[in-house]
Write a protein that holds these residues in place. Structure first.
Motif, PDB file in Angstrom:
ATOM      1  N   CYS A 390       0.835  -1.303  -0.019  1.00 32.69           N
ATOM      2  CA  CYS A 390       0.020  -0.110  -0.018  1.00 32.69           C
ATOM      3  C   CYS A 390       0.742   1.278  -0.197  1.00 32.69           C
ATOM      4  O   CYS A 390       1.700   1.386   0.901  1.00 32.69           O
ATOM      5  CB  CYS A 390      -0.839  -0.187   1.055  1.00 32.69           C
ATOM      6  SG  CYS A 390      -1.874   1.472   1.494  1.00 32.69           S
ATOM      7  N   CYS A 393       0.080   3.041   3.552  1.00 32.02           N
ATOM      8  CA  CYS A 393       0.592   2.393   4.964  1.00 32.02           C
ATOM      9  C   CYS A 393       1.646   1.362   4.770  1.00 32.02           C
ATOM     10  O   CYS A 393       2.331   0.844   5.688  1.00 32.02           O
ATOM     11  CB  CYS A 393      -0.381   1.871   5.888  1.00 32.02           C
ATOM     12  SG  CYS A 393      -1.290   0.542   4.848  1.00 32.02           S
ATOM     13  N   CYS A 406      -5.919  -2.619   0.007  1.00 33.24           N
ATOM     14  CA  CYS A 406      -4.829  -2.481   1.164  1.00 33.24           C
ATOM     15  C   CYS A 406      -6.218  -3.115   2.521  1.00 33.24           C
ATOM     16  O   CYS A 406      -7.040  -2.307   2.578  1.00 33.24           O
ATOM     17  CB  CYS A 406      -4.584  -1.067   1.606  1.00 33.24           C
ATOM     18  SG  CYS A 406      -4.062  -0.848   3.216  1.00 33.24           S
ATOM     19  N   CYS A 412      -4.793   2.276   7.969  1.00 36.16           N
ATOM     20  CA  CYS A 412      -4.378   2.861   6.713  1.00 36.16           C
ATOM     21  C   CYS A 412      -4.765   4.399   6.874  1.00 36.16           C
ATOM     22  O   CYS A 412      -5.961   4.582   6.755  1.00 36.16           O
ATOM     23  CB  CYS A 412      -4.630   2.128   5.884  1.00 36.16           C
ATOM     24  SG  CYS A 412      -4.001   2.784   4.046  1.00 36.16           S
ATOM     25  N   GLN A 415      -7.017   5.763   3.933  1.00 36.92           N
ATOM     26  CA  GLN A 415      -8.299   5.184   4.075  1.00 36.92           C
ATOM     27  C   GLN A 415      -9.256   5.737   5.012  1.00 36.92           C
ATOM     28  O   GLN A 415     -10.410   6.042   4.900  1.00 36.92           O
ATOM     29  CB  GLN A 415      -8.336   3.585   4.345  1.00 36.92           C
ATOM     30  CG  GLN A 415      -7.821   2.755   3.184  1.00 36.92           C
ATOM     31  CD  GLN A 415      -8.136   1.202   3.576  1.00 36.92           C
ATOM     32  OE1 GLN A 415      -9.205   0.750   3.895  1.00 36.92           O
ATOM     33  NE2 GLN A 415      -6.910   0.455   3.511  1.00 36.92           N
TER      34      GLN A 415
HETATM   35 ZN    ZN Z   1      -2.889   1.127   3.675  1.00 36.58          ZN
END
Ligand code: ZN
Length: 648
Positions: A390, A393, A406, A412, A415
């Motif tokens: 990702c 993250c 992800c 994250c 997100q």
């Molecule tokens: Zn992520």
């Protein structure tokens, strides 16, 4: 060789090269004979009517002279959806009985009307207003796929579309890097309507022929025979020509064309469907503008070609990674486009996309532009790599279907920010004053990790963010408080469930009336709702099966956010109890805006005109829906009446 033989030989070679795309001699051999002919013409002072040396273009014109067409050139009525096309086809069949339709590409260029007499090219003109156009003989002479002599020796008007092939556009742009042409349609139209034929010649245009106006003493009985006539006389004809006898088979051809469209070396903006048989056409006749025996199915987007420079992977609020193409800026539908979506890894592979290659992009009404397909790759083009981690993250990505995700939705950052940002948007909970940057700062500095946390924020918390002074703090807190009275539809949309837009959210709210009911719904119940398929239904069920999501909903409920559906707001509305259809385009509102207004005033929107519909709002260029409404005697109002109704 006599001069006559030389001209015939050169024209035959040009035909093989430019029309059939199957040259039989090397360019050098053509050039040698051409030079020999030029020399002979110079020494004798004789130039035959159909000599290829006439194609060089000649002197720039001072002005375009008007040209009256013998037979009027009609434009075509348009349909924009399969529904409208189906109505049109069924209407034709209801009038004339079973009949055969032809399906051809609608090239995106400029219509040209060529006249021939005694087998020789006499001149060419633009369509103009259909009755009178501009004389562009000198310009069209430079188009090498337009035959200078044909076998048919009567007087004839033959029509086609002047186009610039995408490969010709590219070749031109390689030669003129400082002044590249941006769009093949405009390049073709601009070349034909350029007073200097040398400019036209340089653009290397084509004319694709598809129709005749006046033809002296010719008897063909159908479009199929006409195309054969054109081919026999060495005209370039439509790349696609299919026959079909009903809507499903016409639709199948169109779908195939839509799929292959990205691989064509020219732009099309739709498909033309005609009644094949001429006698049947006579039965159908004309309106004052259009033939009733033909219709254009218009694709809703324009496409252009540009260079794909780089691919960046963007993480969305659902964890889905979207590849975003960074493009060489290009004009499309009046806007400069420099980014477009590549959808997902599966799509990239299927379309064989590469970086440092030319791609086609298109834009539909208000959707982000999309990369349609590969136009051409080069020796330095590179495969697009599938990312492993990702970009936000660093979590290892997982594959679900064609997409990469992800999996770490709880940690994250992108997100989390995406979810909160979405929750705050106008159509969702409408919390004003929070930019994406502010949300990011809240997540990083104030431990906000879900929308529910917004309701715990204090003035003191907010004062720790950059740029938050008394007034702004109070405004944001007020806006957060006000969002507690969000409608059920707004909240469903705010949750950010995969594939749930505002319209589906409204449908769900209307059907289930509370989050409690929606939580309990199974796939079968959900997919029974109009417009909700199995994938969307499964997404909803999955969302409410997730413990984290349920906890977040409990937290929202604890803050008093648990709306139920209420119709009361609507009952006094001017459209209340009415089923309303919107058709055509309004000047003041988009369809979606007008739809919202109608619903907010109690109306129920419908996409098709049936006898249960109470009212049709018809904007400009309203087509078959308007006709149907009139047939059924349904009340029809125009935009002005609509505006006066809603402003009461
Ligand atoms: Zn992520």
């Amino acid at each position: 060789m006599t001069m006559r033989e030389m001209v015939d030989q050169l024209n035959k070679w040009a035909y093989e090269y430019y029309v059939l795309d199957a040259p039989t001699v090397a360019d050098t051999q053509y050039d040698a004979l051409y030079d020999q002919l030029s020399a002979m013409e110079k020494s004798t002072g004789v130039v035959l009517e159909d000599s290829p040396t006439k194609r060089v273009g000649g002197e720039p014109l001072k002005v375009f002279l008007p040209h009256k067409h013998i037979k009027r050139l009609y434009s075509l009525d348009k349909v924009q959806s399969f529904n409208e096309l189906e109505e049109w086809i069924n209407k034709v069949i209801s009038v004339v009985g079973p009949t055969v339709f032809t399906v051809e590409l609608k090239y995106d260029g400029l219509t040209i009307n060529c006249t021939y007499s005694n087998g020789k090219f006499l001149g060419a003109s633009t369509r103009g207003n259909g009755i009178e156009g501009e004389d562009v003989t000198a310009q069209v002479l430079t188009v090498k796929s337009v035959p200078l002599s044909i076998d048919f020796d009567g007087f004839a008007e033959i029509q086609g579309e002047g186009i610039m092939r995408l490969s010709a556009l590219e070749a031109y742009n390689r030669k003129h890097p400082d002044e590249p042409l941006k769009n093949a349609r405009n390049a073709a139209a601009g070349a034909i309507r350029n007073l200097d034929p040398a400019v036209t010649a340089e653009r290397n245009l084509d004319v694709v022929f598809y129709s005749t106006g006046y033809t002296e003493g010719m008897t063909v009985g159908s479009q199929t025979e006409l195309v054969q006539f054109l081919k026999n006389n060495r005209f370039k004809t439509n790349f696609v020509f299919e026959e079909a006898s009903d809507f499903p088979s016409v639709k199948a051809v169109i779908e195939k064309i839509a799929e292959q469209r990205g691989s064509y070396d020219f732009l099309i903006d739709g498909v033309v469907i005609k009644v094949n048989d001429y006698a049947t056409r006579e039965l159908l006749g004309y309106t004052d503008k259009f033939p009733k025996w033909a219709v254009a199915y218009k694709f809703d987007a324009e496409q252009v070609m540009t260079r794909l420079e780089e691919v960046r992977w963007q993480v969305g609020r659902t964890g889905k990674l979207t590849p975003i193409g960074v493009l060489s800026p290009v004009d499309l539908c009046g806007a400069t486009i420099s980014r477009a979506t590549l959808n997902n890894m599966g799509d990239i592979r299927r379309k064989k996309l590469k970086v440092n290659a030319d791609v086609f992009i298109r834009r539909s009404n208000d959707v982000i532009p999309e990369v349609l397909g590969l136009a051409q790759d080069y020796s330095d083009s590179m495969e697009i790599e599938k990312p492993d981690r990702c970009p936000s993250c660093g979590s290892k990505l997982v594959e679900r279907g064609a997409n990469l995700y992800c999996p770490d939705s709880l940690h994250c950052l992108t997100q989390i920010v995406g979810r909160i940002d979405h929750y705050c948007t106008k159509s969702a909970c409408n919390i004003e004053g929070l930019s994406e940057k502010t949300v990011r700062a809240m997540v990083e500095k104030l431990n906000v990790s879900s929308p529910a946390d917004l309701y715990d924020l204090t003035a003191e918390d907010l004062s720790r963010l950059d740029g938050f002074k008394d007034k702004k703090i109070s405004n944001v807190l007020k806006s957060i408080e006000a969002s507690k009275s969000v409608s059920l539809a707004g909240l469903i949309y705010a949750l950010g469930i995969d594939n749930i837009g505002t319209v589906t959210a409204r449908d769900l709210a209307r059907t289930f009336r509370s989050l409690e009911n929606l939580k309990k719904a199974d796939v079968a119940t959900l997919s029974a709702i109009d417009q909700i398929g199995d994938v969307v239904a499964q997404g909803i069920v999955d969302y409410f099966a997730d413990k984290e999501n349920l906890m977040a909903l409990d937290k929202l409920a604890a803050h008093g956010i648990n709306p139920v559906y209420s119709e009361n707001v609507n009952t006094g509305g001017v459209f209340s109890g009415k089923k309303v259809v919107l058709t055509g385009s309004l000047k003041k509102y988009t369809r979606s805006e007008a739809g919202k207004i109608i619903e907010s005033l109690g109306g129920q929107l419908s996409s098709s005109v049936t006898s249960t519909v109470n009212l049709v709002v018809a904007g400009e260029a309203a087509g078959s829906k308007l006709d149907k409404a009139r047939q059924l005697g349904i009340e029809v109002i125009d935009e002005d009446t609509f505006i006066s109704l809603i402003s009461k």
